[in-house]
Each structure stands twice: as structure tokens, then as C-alpha cells.
Enzyme design. Structure first.
Site, mmCIF file in Angstrom:
data_model
loop_
_atom_site.group_PDB
_atom_site.id
_atom_site.type_symbol
_atom_site.label_atom_id
_atom_site.label_comp_id
_atom_site.label_asym_id
_atom_site.label_seq_id
_atom_site.Cartn_x
_atom_site.Cartn_y
_atom_site.Cartn_z
ATOM 1 N N CYS A 1 43.042 42.942 32.340
ATOM 2 C CA CYS A 1 42.254 43.591 33.320
ATOM 3 C C CYS A 1 42.657 42.757 34.756
ATOM 4 O O CYS A 1 42.416 41.832 34.896
ATOM 5 C CB CYS A 1 40.867 43.873 33.196
ATOM 6 S SG CYS A 1 39.801 44.532 34.418
ATOM 7 N N PRO A 2 43.022 43.350 35.786
ATOM 8 C CA PRO A 2 42.969 45.049 36.069
ATOM 9 C C PRO A 2 44.338 45.470 35.844
ATOM 10 O O PRO A 2 44.694 46.810 36.169
ATOM 11 C CB PRO A 2 42.597 45.376 37.411
ATOM 12 C CG PRO A 2 43.194 44.071 38.101
ATOM 13 C CD PRO A 2 42.890 43.084 37.206
#
Length: 79
Positions: A18-19
Site C-alpha cells: 500500500c498504496p
């Protein structure tokens, strides 16, 4: 499995955290025509939360989420 799975591109984002899976999926979908489907494969556990949110916020349809060994597969139809 879907009838047309063999014609749906698989976007392998395993190993990214993430992201990055969402950011790369956003960029990939930008270049695809509306209505096109894409399988996205991830190993990031947070993708199970992030991908549905991304689809809802950006007008894409999350058709299916599949838990696989070491991650998830998401079938997304571009809005």
C-alpha cells in the site's frame, strides 16, 4: 471462473505494498476503454480494504474478490 477469463488481462502487482497496488491499478485503468475488465493480483493484505474503496470512489465495479494463496485477486470493470 467467468466464461471470458481467458480474454481478461491479469495485472500482477504481487510484492507491492500500500498504496502502490491502488496507484498502479488507477494508472492501468486510465488507458483502458470503459467497460473493460481487468484481473488485479496482489499480495498486500491491505488491498482487500483498499481495492473495494478505490472502485467505489472512482466509479469502477468490483465484480469479484478471490482470496488466493499469499494474496487476493480482484476482477474490476472500468466505469
Amino acid at each position: 471462473m467467468h466464461e471470458t477469463d481467458e480474454t481478461i488481462e491479469i495485472y500482477d502487482l504481487k510484492g507491492l505494498n500500500c498504496p502502490l497496488p491502488v496507484l498502479k491499478t488507477r494508472r492501468k485503468l486510465q488507458d483502458m476503454p470503459a467497460g473493460t475488465c481487468l484481473w488485479v493480483e496482489t499480495s498486500d493484505p491491505l488491498a482487500a480494504i483498499d481495492m473495494p474503496h478505490f472502485c467505489a470512489e472512482n466509479g469502477h465495479r468490483l465484480i469479484e474478490t478471490v482470496t488466493v494463496e499469499n494474496g487476493h485477486r480482484f476482477l474490476i470493470r472500468k466505469g
